[in-house]
Design an enzyme around this catalytic site. Structure first.
Site, PDB file in Angstrom:
ATOM      1  N   GLY A  65       0.793  -1.213   0.000  1.00 23.99           N
ATOM      2  CA  GLY A  65       0.000   0.000   0.000  1.00 23.99           C
ATOM      3  C   GLY A  65       0.828   1.267   0.000  1.00 23.99           C
ATOM      4  N   HIS A  66       0.293   2.281   0.662  1.00 25.96           N
ATOM      5  CA  HIS A  66       0.850   3.631   0.635  1.00 25.96           C
ATOM      6  C   HIS A  66       2.217   3.706   1.302  1.00 25.96           C
ATOM      7  CE1 HIS A  66       0.554   7.997   0.444  1.00 25.96           C
ATOM      8  NE2 HIS A  66       0.635   8.123   1.755  1.00 25.96           N
TER       9      HIS A  66
END
Length: 283
Positions: A263-264
């Protein structure tokens, strides 16, 4: 100097914290963190690179251990934040360097690259966007705030400053949550409880509209100067879509684009892979 040292320095009347590792005689890599974090997000990456590079990671003013100037005395715009980082570079005497930019560190870093086109030798963009198509629908409440900065639209963003939302940023898109240390999101959540921290972040969120307005200027810089660029992206990022990474190749045909299954906050799960990619790219 594989292990970092920790420093505080006066920059234009504001105390700025930074961590440093590696020998200053080696190529410098300036690391710019994102929201809602600070330079502690590089805690796993720095020891993996310190034998090859001189690493400098400041806490952007208003974040982490750096001073948060009063909103009455300092406007929290990306132009002003970039100006303080530029001054930080000058005070430390950093002549030539590569940039690692992430999240809000990206529009700050791209401003610095435009200021110092001959001194920035390469850019590593880890989920650091420069193209409007790279912004997901998660930005829609922030877009409403840009177009209509009412108290109601400002208040609608307060939940993203709270502990559950901060933890979600770290965990969203991660297939094995046992790889995500609670240290990072817990520290970020603590910083966000300090006086005025939420208001500062809401000011920064409002000014992010000026980054989008500057995307064409960033892209013009890419086309004119053709900096070496590695875009390395957590492809499950809910904020910055993978098309934003692919878009760099429109203006930088030789850009390297790599995707990670995460993810981020990709460093939380893939610091070794990112370190190896940086070594390959820069050496």
């Amino acid at each position: 100097m594989r292990h970092p040292t920790y420093h505080r320095i006066d920059i234009a009347g504001h105390e700025m914290f930074y961590r440093e590792a590696g020998e200053p005689t080696k190529p410098t890599l300036l690391l710019l963190h994102g929201f809602p974090s600070a330079s502690h997000m590089f805690r796993d990456l720095i020891p993996l690179l310190a034998d090859r590079f001189h690493l400098v990671a400041p806490d952007i003013p208003g974040f982490g251990q750096s001073e948060a100037p009063s909103r009455g005395n300092f406007a929290y715009t990306f132009d002003n934040l970039a100006g303080l980082i530029q001054r930080f570079i000058e005070v430390l005497g950093i002549e030539q360097f590569a940039l690692y930019v992430f999240d809000i560190g990206a529009p700050i870093g791209f401003r610095i690259a435009m200021k110092y086109p001959d001194r920035v030798k390469a850019i590593i963009s880890q989920n650091g966007n420069a193209y409007e198509g790279g912004l997901s629908d998660v930005w829609n409440p922030i877009r409403r705030y840009w177009s209509d900065p009412t108290t109601a639209n400002r208040d609608a963003l307060r939940e993203i400053m709270k502990s559950p939302a901060i933890r979600w940023q770290y965990e969203h898109g991660v297939s094995d949550l046992s790889k995500v240390s609670p240290d990072g999101y817990s520290l970020d959540a603590f910083y966000m409880t300090r006086p005025d921290a939420e208001e500062i972040q809401l000011d920064i969120a409002l000014d992010y509209a000026n980054n989008v307005a500057m995307y064409p200027k960033f892209q013009a810089y890419f086309r004119q100067y053709q900096p070496r660029l590695l875009a390395i992206w957590g492809d499950k990022d809910p904020f910055f879509l993978r098309v934003g990474a692919e878009a760099f190749k429109r203006d930088l045909p030789n850009a390297e684009v790599r995707f990670l299954d995460t993810g981020h906050f990709a460093l939380e799960t893939h610091s070794s892979e990112i370190a190896a990619a940086i070594v390959d790219f820069l050496t």
